[in-house]
Design a protein around this motif. Structure first.
Motif, PDB file in Angstrom:
ATOM      1  N   THR A   1      -2.867   0.695  33.772  1.00  0.00           N
ATOM      2  CA  THR A   1      -2.340   0.094  32.542  1.00  0.00           C
ATOM      3  C   THR A   1      -2.246  -1.428  32.659  1.00  0.00           C
TER       4      THR A   1
ATOM      5  N   ALA B   1       4.011   5.840  27.263  1.00  0.00           N
ATOM      6  CA  ALA B   1       2.715   6.480  27.496  1.00  0.00           C
ATOM      7  C   ALA B   1       1.758   6.199  26.347  1.00  0.00           C
ATOM      8  N   LEU B   2       2.295   6.248  25.120  1.00  0.00           N
ATOM      9  CA  LEU B   2       1.460   5.964  23.953  1.00  0.00           C
ATOM     10  C   LEU B   2       0.971   4.512  23.975  1.00  0.00           C
ATOM     11  N   ASP B   3       1.891   3.600  24.276  1.00  0.00           N
ATOM     12  CA  ASP B   3       1.517   2.186  24.354  1.00  0.00           C
ATOM     13  C   ASP B   3       0.452   1.959  25.414  1.00  0.00           C
ATOM     14  N   SER B   4       0.613   2.623  26.574  1.00  0.00           N
ATOM     15  CA  SER B   4      -0.370   2.488  27.649  1.00  0.00           C
ATOM     16  C   SER B   4      -1.732   3.015  27.205  1.00  0.00           C
ATOM     17  N   ARG B   5      -1.696   4.146  26.480  1.00  0.00           N
ATOM     18  CA  ARG B   5      -2.950   4.733  26.014  1.00  0.00           C
ATOM     19  C   ARG B   5      -3.676   3.789  25.077  1.00  0.00           C
ATOM     20  N   LEU B   6      -2.926   3.129  24.186  1.00  0.00           N
ATOM     21  CA  LEU B   6      -3.527   2.199  23.235  1.00  0.00           C
ATOM     22  C   LEU B   6      -4.153   1.014  23.960  1.00  0.00           C
TER      23      LEU B   6
ATOM     24  N   PHE C   1     -14.697   3.546  30.624  1.00  0.00           N
ATOM     25  CA  PHE C   1     -13.433   4.015  31.203  1.00  0.00           C
ATOM     26  C   PHE C   1     -13.602   4.334  32.681  1.00  0.00           C
TER      27      PHE C   1
ATOM     28  N   ARG D   1     -11.407   2.581  35.570  1.00  0.00           N
ATOM     29  CA  ARG D   1     -10.587   3.339  36.507  1.00  0.00           C
ATOM     30  C   ARG D   1     -11.015   3.099  37.949  1.00  0.00           C
TER      31      ARG D   1
ATOM     32  N   ILE E   1      -5.257   0.964  27.043  1.00  0.00           N
ATOM     33  CA  ILE E   1      -6.451   1.440  27.760  1.00  0.00           C
ATOM     34  C   ILE E   1      -7.620   1.577  26.792  1.00  0.00           C
ATOM     35  N   GLU E   2      -7.357   2.083  25.586  1.00  0.00           N
ATOM     36  CA  GLU E   2      -8.422   2.211  24.597  1.00  0.00           C
ATOM     37  C   GLU E   2      -8.975   0.835  24.223  1.00  0.00           C
TER      38      GLU E   2
ATOM     39  N   LYS F   1     -11.172  -0.322  27.079  1.00  0.00           N
ATOM     40  CA  LYS F   1     -12.448   0.396  27.050  1.00  0.00           C
ATOM     41  C   LYS F   1     -13.383  -0.204  26.011  1.00  0.00           C
TER      42      LYS F   1
END
Length: 246
Positions: free
Chosen positions: A226, A185-190, A211, A215, A192-193, A196
């Motif tokens: 992701t 989840a953390l890797d996916s968040r990074l 974003f 999406r 996505i950031e 963006k």
């Protein structure tokens, strides 16, 4: 108070059973349990059986030696015996004689096989995880008078110690699973950031608007967010996302 040699060996056995690496082999642990029990108690051999998760039938897992292995397998073939009863009942089995008149024997077909191998009595202790009975450990004896309540208590303790080690391994597995999920989840968040940021710079948009655009594009094409973000982070930006009117 002086520690006896047997007490020292019991302590060493407990440490051996419970101090295992995180990725230890459960089968090896159960085999070591049977070996430690035979070394510390007046029993001829020991074996472990568990219930199959799907069929709920007792399944032999391991034994201290070939004699016990053969008798465990014989019980499976005959459909009767101490390991069958103990595993199905999910409770300890007290010392039970395998001698006497044929009509009085608890296991009339298994008992003769055991006696020919020199086994005159059996017992079993439960093997349990928290809120779950796995099966039992069977004890086979040539001289049942030699084993007392304290011996059976020690067998139960060693089985419990083994169950604690198994439960701890499961906790570690569950913990690692959670950590892996959090890391993904953390890797996916990074990722996505990063995506963006790329869209914000290319389209001169705020990151929130970037974003929303990201999406919406993923949803309209039923693409994982992701995966789309990873493409954009690598520089592969879909042409549709760069269209200023979208």
């Amino acid at each position: 108070m002086l520690t006896t040699d047997r007490e020292a060996r019991i302590a060493d056995a407990v440490l051996d059973l419970i101090h295992r690496p995180a990725d230890f082999d459960p089968l090896e642990l159960l085999h070591d349990l049977t070996g430690q029990v035979v070394a510390l108690l007046p029993v001829r051999c020991a074996g472990v059986t568990v219930l199959d998760r799907d069929t709920h039938e007792p399944v032999h897992v391991t034994a201290s030696d070939q004699l016990c292995l053969a008798l465990e397998e014989e019980q499976t073939i005959l459909g009767e015996g101490p390991c069958i009863d103990s595993a199905r009942a999910r409770r300890p089995l007290p010392v039970t004689a395998l001698t006497g008149p044929p009509g009085t024997l608890r296991w009339p077909r298994f008992a003769p096989h055991a006696r020919r191998a020199g086994i005159t009595a059996v017992a079993a202790v439960s093997l349990r995880l928290p809120q779950m009975a796995l099966g039992g450990m069977n004890l086979m004896m040539t001289h049942p008078a030699d084993i007392g309540d304290q011996d059976l208590r020690l067998a139960r303790t060693m089985a419990d110690v083994t169950a604690v080690a198994l439960a701890h391994r499961q906790e570690l597995i569950d913990k690692e699973t959670v950590l892996d999920q959090l890391q993904r989840a953390l890797d996916s968040r990074l990722v996505i950031e990063q995506a963006k940021g790329v869209l914000s710079a290319r389209l001169n948009l705020g990151v929130d608007d970037a974003f929303q655009r990201l999406r919406a594009h993923a949803r309209s094409r039923q693409e994982k967010l992701t995966e789309l973000a990873a493409r954009i982070a690598r520089g592969d930006v879909p042409a549709e996302l760069l269209d200023p009117i979208r």
